[in-house]
Design a protein around this motif. Structure first.
Motif, PDB file in Angstrom:
ATOM      1  N   ARG A 162       0.778  -1.247   0.000  1.00 32.81           N
ATOM      2  CA  ARG A 162       0.000   0.000   0.000  1.00 32.81           C
ATOM      3  C   ARG A 162       0.809   1.295   0.000  1.00 32.81           C
ATOM      4  NH1 ARG A 162      -5.830  -0.076   2.201  1.00 32.81           N
ATOM      5  NH2 ARG A 162      -6.419  -2.159   1.576  1.00 32.81           N
ATOM      6  N   GLU A 166     -13.332  -8.119   9.013  1.00 31.41           N
ATOM      7  CA  GLU A 166     -14.765  -7.819   8.877  1.00 31.41           C
ATOM      8  C   GLU A 166     -15.619  -9.071   9.038  1.00 31.41           C
ATOM      9  OE1 GLU A 166     -12.385  -6.931   6.710  1.00 31.41           O
ATOM     10  OE2 GLU A 166     -12.367  -4.748   6.780  1.00 31.41           O
ATOM     11  N   GLU A 169      -6.006 -12.485  11.626  1.00 30.25           N
ATOM     12  CA  GLU A 169      -4.877 -12.162  10.739  1.00 30.25           C
ATOM     13  C   GLU A 169      -5.233 -11.312   9.523  1.00 30.25           C
ATOM     14  OE1 GLU A 169      -1.775 -12.603  11.488  1.00 30.25           O
ATOM     15  OE2 GLU A 169      -2.214 -13.721  13.320  1.00 30.25           O
ATOM     16  N   GLY A 170      -6.504 -11.261   9.162  1.00 29.06           N
ATOM     17  CA  GLY A 170      -6.883 -10.456   7.992  1.00 29.06           C
ATOM     18  C   GLY A 170      -8.370 -10.627   7.727  1.00 29.06           C
ATOM     19  N   SER A 171      -8.915  -9.784   6.846  1.00 31.62           N
ATOM     20  CA  SER A 171     -10.358  -9.801   6.586  1.00 31.62           C
ATOM     21  C   SER A 171     -11.146  -9.879   7.895  1.00 31.62           C
ATOM     22  CB  SER A 171     -10.728 -10.975   5.677  1.00 31.62           C
ATOM     23  OG  SER A 171     -10.033 -10.864   4.456  1.00 31.62           O
ATOM     24  N   LYS A 176      -6.691  -7.134  13.971  1.00 34.57           N
ATOM     25  CA  LYS A 176      -5.311  -7.491  13.613  1.00 34.57           C
ATOM     26  C   LYS A 176      -4.344  -6.730  14.517  1.00 34.57           C
ATOM     27  CE  LYS A 176      -4.683  -6.538   9.166  1.00 34.57           C
ATOM     28  NZ  LYS A 176      -4.373  -6.568   7.721  1.00 34.57           N
ATOM     29  N   ASP A 195     -10.230  -1.812  13.316  1.00 32.41           N
ATOM     30  CA  ASP A 195      -9.516  -2.074  12.075  1.00 32.41           C
ATOM     31  C   ASP A 195      -9.226  -0.767  11.352  1.00 32.41           C
ATOM     32  OD1 ASP A 195      -8.269  -3.717  10.214  1.00 32.41           O
ATOM     33  OD2 ASP A 195     -10.092  -4.078   9.059  1.00 32.41           O
ATOM     34  N   VAL A 231      -9.698   1.761   8.436  1.00 30.26           N
ATOM     35  CA  VAL A 231     -10.715   2.161   7.462  1.00 30.26           C
ATOM     36  C   VAL A 231     -10.076   3.196   6.558  1.00 30.26           C
ATOM     37  CG1 VAL A 231     -12.986   3.191   7.120  1.00 30.26           C
ATOM     38  CG2 VAL A 231     -12.551   1.783   9.139  1.00 30.26           C
ATOM     39  N   GLU A 232     -10.133   2.931   5.253  1.00 28.01           N
ATOM     40  CA  GLU A 232      -9.560   3.908   4.325  1.00 28.01           C
ATOM     41  C   GLU A 232     -10.711   4.585   3.582  1.00 28.01           C
ATOM     42  OE1 GLU A 232      -6.560   2.255   1.807  1.00 28.01           O
ATOM     43  OE2 GLU A 232      -6.075   4.194   0.908  1.00 28.01           O
ATOM     44  N   THR A 233     -11.282   3.902   2.603  1.00 28.98           N
ATOM     45  CA  THR A 233     -12.417   4.488   1.869  1.00 28.98           C
ATOM     46  C   THR A 233     -13.751   4.164   2.549  1.00 28.98           C
ATOM     47  OG1 THR A 233     -12.651   2.495   0.537  1.00 28.98           O
ATOM     48  CG2 THR A 233     -11.184   4.213  -0.321  1.00 28.98           C
ATOM     49  N   GLY A 234     -13.771   3.117   3.367  1.00 31.22           N
ATOM     50  CA  GLY A 234     -15.014   2.682   4.003  1.00 31.22           C
ATOM     51  C   GLY A 234     -15.765   1.647   3.175  1.00 31.22           C
ATOM     52  N   THR A 235     -15.229   1.342   1.992  1.00 27.66           N
ATOM     53  CA  THR A 235     -15.916   0.409   1.086  1.00 27.66           C
ATOM     54  C   THR A 235     -16.047  -0.995   1.681  1.00 27.66           C
ATOM     55  OG1 THR A 235     -14.891   1.640  -0.703  1.00 27.66           O
ATOM     56  CG2 THR A 235     -15.932  -0.434  -1.309  1.00 27.66           C
ATOM     57  N   THR A 236     -14.966  -1.484   2.290  1.00 30.13           N
ATOM     58  CA  THR A 236     -15.003  -2.853   2.842  1.00 30.13           C
ATOM     59  C   THR A 236     -16.091  -2.968   3.907  1.00 30.13           C
ATOM     60  OG1 THR A 236     -12.628  -2.922   2.468  1.00 30.13           O
ATOM     61  CG2 THR A 236     -13.570  -4.745   3.719  1.00 30.13           C
TER      62      THR A 236
END
Ligand code: PRP
Length: 212
Positions: free
Chosen positions: A12, A144, A140-142, A118, A157, A159-164
């Motif tokens: 990233r 959500e 470890e990941g995902s 995480k 966690d 949050v960048e765009t909030g899309t996930t």
């Protein structure tokens, strides 16, 4: 003396870091065409670039095998370590947040709450500051998935765009901390190679400032 080594976080932050180095005027052609190589030169400079996983950037800088590093504040908050944090690079902006299933309230009711993350140290500190007993489960990941599968009441966690969150029926309940990329420097290098490092740091800060 060996070249000044900069550890970059793969993934990233990589693109923005390379863009910043290019704005300084460094030749990053090896970084664009790296294949699977992990140590790259910047021709015409005394700099070597090392590509590492975020937490390992801190380890290499702490042990002094890399003089400087570019790593997210998220990793610094989770793993800590002894190094100088010399600059906020302004990119890689996102935030730590407490998120829950849409329409639910993490703090409702009296039963002990569970959080999946995480970043167990970040989560533990966040709730300790509120004097709340919360059970933390390391994922470890995902992350959500955890509230969706009812393993936890919420997640802490990035949050960048909030899309996930949105695409999985979750929403932010509360902000935990802002995050961005930081420039870190080994404490001994800062003394022993002060002049070289200050020049590089100054150049990067100037290039970053020029952008915005
Ligand atoms: C991070 C984070 C969220 C997502 C947030 O995960 O853990 O899942 O990005 O980004 P958004 O708000 O823009 O949707 P990452 O992609 O690093 O994967 P991982 O959780 O599987 O490690």
């Amino acid at each position: 003396m060996r070249p000044i080594r900069i550890a970059l976080t793969k993934g990233r932050l990589e693109k923005d870091t390379v863009a910043a180095l290019e704005r300084v005027g460094y030749d990053c052609s090896e970084l664009h065409d790296k294949g699977r190589r992990l140590i790259l030169r910047i021709p015409g400079s005394n700099i070597e670039v090392v590509l590492a996983k975020a937490a390992d950037v801190i380890t290499y800088v702490e042990y002094g095998v890399c003089d400087m590093g570019v790593v997210g504040k998220d990793t610094i908050m989770e793993y800590g370590g002894s190094f100088f944090e010399v600059a906020d690079l302004g990119f890689g902006r996102c935030r730590f947040a407490l998120a829950v299933k849409k329409g639910t309230d993490f703090y409702s009711g009296y039963a002990e709450k569970t959080v999946a993350t995480k970043y167990p140290n970040v989560a533990r500190r966040f709730f300790a500051d509120k004097a709340l007993d919360v059970r933390i489960i390391k994922i470890e990941g995902s992350v959500e998935l955890a509230p969706l599968l009812e393993l936890s009441d919420g997640i802490v966690d990035i949050v960048e765009t909030g899309t996930t969150l949105k695409e999985n029926g979750l929403e932010v309940q509360e902000e935990v901390a802002p995050i961005s990329a930081r420039l870190i420097v080994n404490t001994a290098s800062m003394k022993l190679r002060k002049r070289e490092l200050e020049e590089i740091i100054g150049n990067i800060e100037y290039a970053i400032g020029q952008k915005g």
